[in-house]
Each structure stands twice: as C-alpha cells, then as structure tokens.
Design a protein around this motif. Structure first.
Motif, mmCIF file in Angstrom:
data_model
loop_
_atom_site.group_PDB
_atom_site.id
_atom_site.type_symbol
_atom_site.label_atom_id
_atom_site.label_comp_id
_atom_site.label_asym_id
_atom_site.label_seq_id
_atom_site.Cartn_x
_atom_site.Cartn_y
_atom_site.Cartn_z
ATOM 1 N N ALA A 1 34.558 30.376 48.689
ATOM 2 C CA ALA A 1 35.216 31.560 49.505
ATOM 3 C C ALA A 1 35.116 32.450 48.503
ATOM 4 O O ALA A 1 34.818 32.593 47.312
ATOM 5 C CB ALA A 1 36.744 31.505 49.690
ATOM 6 N N ARG A 2 34.639 33.771 49.314
ATOM 7 C CA ARG A 2 34.119 35.035 48.607
ATOM 8 C C ARG A 2 34.686 36.211 49.467
ATOM 9 O O ARG A 2 34.539 36.172 50.392
ATOM 10 C CB ARG A 2 32.591 34.865 48.456
ATOM 11 C CG ARG A 2 31.807 35.867 47.567
ATOM 12 C CD ARG A 2 30.289 35.284 47.371
ATOM 13 N NE ARG A 2 29.738 36.525 46.562
ATOM 14 C CZ ARG A 2 29.477 36.028 45.312
ATOM 15 N NH1 ARG A 2 29.870 35.119 44.940
ATOM 16 N NH2 ARG A 2 28.851 37.018 44.652
ATOM 17 N N MET A 3 34.890 37.274 48.235
ATOM 18 C CA MET A 3 35.395 38.475 49.298
ATOM 19 C C MET A 3 35.047 39.556 48.420
ATOM 20 O O MET A 3 35.077 39.491 46.994
ATOM 21 C CB MET A 3 36.952 38.467 49.727
ATOM 22 C CG MET A 3 37.164 39.656 50.520
ATOM 23 S SD MET A 3 38.892 39.263 51.146
ATOM 24 C CE MET A 3 38.588 38.143 52.347
ATOM 25 N N MET A 4 34.812 40.766 49.078
ATOM 26 C CA MET A 4 34.534 42.013 48.226
ATOM 27 C C MET A 4 35.461 43.146 48.953
ATOM 28 O O MET A 4 35.169 42.974 50.190
ATOM 29 C CB MET A 4 32.907 42.229 48.056
ATOM 30 C CG MET A 4 32.743 43.479 47.420
ATOM 31 S SD MET A 4 30.758 43.700 47.134
ATOM 32 C CE MET A 4 30.953 44.753 45.823
ATOM 33 N N MET A 5 35.632 43.939 48.020
ATOM 34 C CA MET A 5 36.715 45.141 48.780
ATOM 35 C C MET A 5 36.790 46.073 47.791
ATOM 36 O O MET A 5 36.520 46.059 46.492
ATOM 37 C CB MET A 5 37.849 44.707 49.256
ATOM 38 C CG MET A 5 38.960 44.309 48.394
ATOM 39 S SD MET A 5 40.805 44.096 48.947
ATOM 40 C CE MET A 5 41.052 45.505 49.747
ATOM 41 N N GLY A 6 36.977 47.747 48.365
ATOM 42 C CA GLY A 6 37.071 48.739 47.618
ATOM 43 C C GLY A 6 38.624 49.064 47.297
ATOM 44 O O GLY A 6 39.609 48.684 47.941
ATOM 45 N N LEU A 7 38.760 49.564 46.006
ATOM 46 C CA LEU A 7 40.374 49.935 45.748
ATOM 47 C C LEU A 7 40.356 51.077 44.902
ATOM 48 O O LEU A 7 39.176 51.412 44.420
ATOM 49 C CB LEU A 7 41.041 48.633 44.780
ATOM 50 C CG LEU A 7 40.891 47.106 45.338
ATOM 51 C CD1 LEU A 7 41.202 46.288 44.357
ATOM 52 C CD2 LEU A 7 42.232 47.272 46.320
ATOM 53 N N ASP A 8 41.421 51.678 44.762
ATOM 54 C CA ASP A 8 41.629 52.739 43.802
ATOM 55 C C ASP A 8 41.775 52.284 42.256
ATOM 56 O O ASP A 8 41.614 51.015 42.261
ATOM 57 C CB ASP A 8 42.920 53.557 44.291
ATOM 58 C CG ASP A 8 43.061 54.109 45.561
ATOM 59 O OD1 ASP A 8 41.793 54.419 46.069
ATOM 60 O OD2 ASP A 8 43.907 54.261 46.237
ATOM 61 N N GLY A 9 41.593 53.365 41.522
ATOM 62 C CA GLY A 9 41.587 52.957 40.071
ATOM 63 C C GLY A 9 40.300 52.712 39.610
ATOM 64 O O GLY A 9 39.293 52.985 40.237
ATOM 65 N N THR A 10 40.276 52.686 38.282
ATOM 66 C CA THR A 10 39.029 52.336 37.600
ATOM 67 C C THR A 10 38.837 50.819 37.602
ATOM 68 O O THR A 10 39.514 50.060 37.893
ATOM 69 C CB THR A 10 39.015 52.771 35.985
ATOM 70 O OG1 THR A 10 40.173 52.001 35.490
ATOM 71 C CG2 THR A 10 39.228 54.105 35.868
ATOM 72 N N PRO A 11 37.454 50.436 37.442
ATOM 73 C CA PRO A 11 37.153 49.059 37.305
ATOM 74 C C PRO A 11 37.982 48.370 36.257
ATOM 75 O O PRO A 11 38.493 47.276 36.503
ATOM 76 C CB PRO A 11 35.946 48.860 37.093
ATOM 77 C CG PRO A 11 35.018 50.142 37.402
ATOM 78 C CD PRO A 11 36.274 51.283 37.190
ATOM 79 N N GLU A 12 38.426 48.769 35.024
ATOM 80 C CA GLU A 12 39.018 47.964 34.061
ATOM 81 C C GLU A 12 40.728 47.893 34.433
ATOM 82 O O GLU A 12 41.086 46.740 34.282
ATOM 83 C CB GLU A 12 38.939 49.021 32.911
ATOM 84 C CG GLU A 12 37.623 49.027 32.020
ATOM 85 C CD GLU A 12 36.708 49.955 32.797
ATOM 86 O OE1 GLU A 12 37.104 50.894 33.437
ATOM 87 O OE2 GLU A 12 35.576 50.034 32.550
ATOM 88 N N GLU A 13 41.115 49.128 35.299
ATOM 89 C CA GLU A 13 42.499 48.914 35.692
ATOM 90 C C GLU A 13 42.708 47.911 36.915
ATOM 91 O O GLU A 13 43.630 47.050 36.724
ATOM 92 C CB GLU A 13 43.018 50.133 36.222
ATOM 93 C CG GLU A 13 43.239 51.371 35.065
ATOM 94 C CD GLU A 13 43.644 52.632 35.734
ATOM 95 O OE1 GLU A 13 44.336 53.484 35.228
ATOM 96 O OE2 GLU A 13 42.977 52.899 36.910
ATOM 97 N N VAL A 14 41.567 47.722 37.717
ATOM 98 C CA VAL A 14 41.721 46.657 38.865
ATOM 99 C C VAL A 14 41.339 45.323 38.043
ATOM 100 O O VAL A 14 42.181 44.488 38.495
ATOM 101 C CB VAL A 14 40.479 47.051 39.591
ATOM 102 C CG1 VAL A 14 40.273 46.056 40.674
ATOM 103 C CG2 VAL A 14 40.667 48.452 40.660
ATOM 104 N N HIS A 15 40.663 45.043 37.237
ATOM 105 C CA HIS A 15 40.546 43.904 36.621
ATOM 106 C C HIS A 15 41.667 43.693 35.934
ATOM 107 O O HIS A 15 42.206 42.503 35.746
ATOM 108 C CB HIS A 15 39.064 43.845 35.658
ATOM 109 C CG HIS A 15 38.867 42.651 35.330
ATOM 110 N ND1 HIS A 15 39.227 42.003 33.886
ATOM 111 C CD2 HIS A 15 38.006 41.622 35.909
ATOM 112 C CE1 HIS A 15 38.949 40.840 34.018
ATOM 113 N NE2 HIS A 15 38.319 40.620 34.996
ATOM 114 N N SER A 16 42.341 44.377 35.000
ATOM 115 C CA SER A 16 43.518 43.864 34.393
ATOM 116 C C SER A 16 44.797 43.730 35.279
ATOM 117 O O SER A 16 45.516 42.856 35.014
ATOM 118 C CB SER A 16 43.974 45.384 33.535
ATOM 119 O OG SER A 16 45.026 45.203 32.898
ATOM 120 N N ALA A 17 44.644 44.532 36.617
ATOM 121 C CA ALA A 17 45.686 44.121 37.573
ATOM 122 C C ALA A 17 45.672 42.784 38.043
ATOM 123 O O ALA A 17 46.437 42.086 38.254
ATOM 124 C CB ALA A 17 45.936 45.050 38.517
#
Length: 149
Positions: A47-63
């Motif tokens: 399975a694979r998915m891509m979506m947009g989120l708020d925040g910086t890429p580093e913050e999103v990855h950390s979460a």
C-alpha cells in the motif's frame, strides 16, 4: 507415545514456523532502505499513499517517527531528517513488513509519502493499508504550525 509429549508438538511446530519466516524474511529484505518507486504491479501486499500536511518536512517526519516508536514490534533500519525505513512485525507469526516514509516540500507545502509492503506472501489481509491509515489518523491529531517550505 506418551500423552504429555503430544502437548509439545504444536509449540514446536509454531517455533519452527517462526524461525523459517525469519530466515526467509532476511533473504527477501529490500536491497536498500530507499523509498521504493511504486508498489509492484498487481501486488496485494503493498500500500502507498501521499498527502500534504502543515509544518516543515522535518516536523512532519519527526511526528511520524514518534508514532512508529509508540508501536510494538518495530525496528528502525534507517532514519534521517526526511526519510526512514522501519520493519514492522505482525502479531503471532512475526512476518516482516517494510514501512518507508519520506517527506519533502513543494510550492504548495509539505508532503509525506508512505509505502508499506509485506516481504513474504501474496496478500496481507489489509494490514499495510491499515498501518498507513493509522499513521495518517495520528498525523491528523498533531497540531503543526503552517510554514513555508
């Protein structure tokens, strides 16, 4: 054969199966920890998915990594600021599933791409999609500040 010996046969078979799964899983591990380009054609265990989120890429990855660390039976193979490769093990039989995360920026904001794939078998009974959905549900509860990439 004594009745007590028969009791030992099912656990012995279970242990032998787990050992075989671990050996086969090691042989079928991905050659690298880079995000795969796509799910194999006709795959029923990916399975694979891509979506947009708020925040910086580093913050999103950390979460996302915080969510992964809260899950049981995981082993982080590779982690950087924007990418990671984690191996999840299923309950009971401990089948290995590879879970990749990549974050980045576009002019429209931050994106996260998630790829979850079983190493063994032809189907996953929906486990990989459920894992992605659980991560996305977690990400929806996180309050990230809107930021420019």
């Amino acid at each position: 054969m004594d009745r007590r010996r028969w009791i030992l046969i099912p656990p012995a078979i279970w242990i032998a199966c787990i050992m075989l799964i671990q050996i086969l899983g090691a042989f079928t591990a991905p050659a690298s920890s880079e995000m795969p380009d796509e799910c194999p054609e006709g795959s029923r265990n990916c399975a694979r998915m891509m979506m947009g989120l708020d925040g910086t890429p580093e913050e999103v990855h950390s979460a996302a990594m915080n969510w992964i660390e809260s899950q049981g039976r995981t082993e982080v193979e590779l982690q950087s600021e924007n990418t990671s490769h984690t191996v999840f093990r299923t309950p009971w039989m401990l089948y290995p599933d590879d879970f990749f995360i990549e974050t980045g920026c576009t002019e429209n904001g931050t994106w996260i791409q998630i790829h979850s794939e079983s190493r063994l078998g032809i189907g996953d009974m929906g486990v990989n999609q459920e894992r992605i959905d659980a991560l996305l549900d977690h990400m929806a509860t996180i309050e990230l500040e809107v930021s420019d990439c």
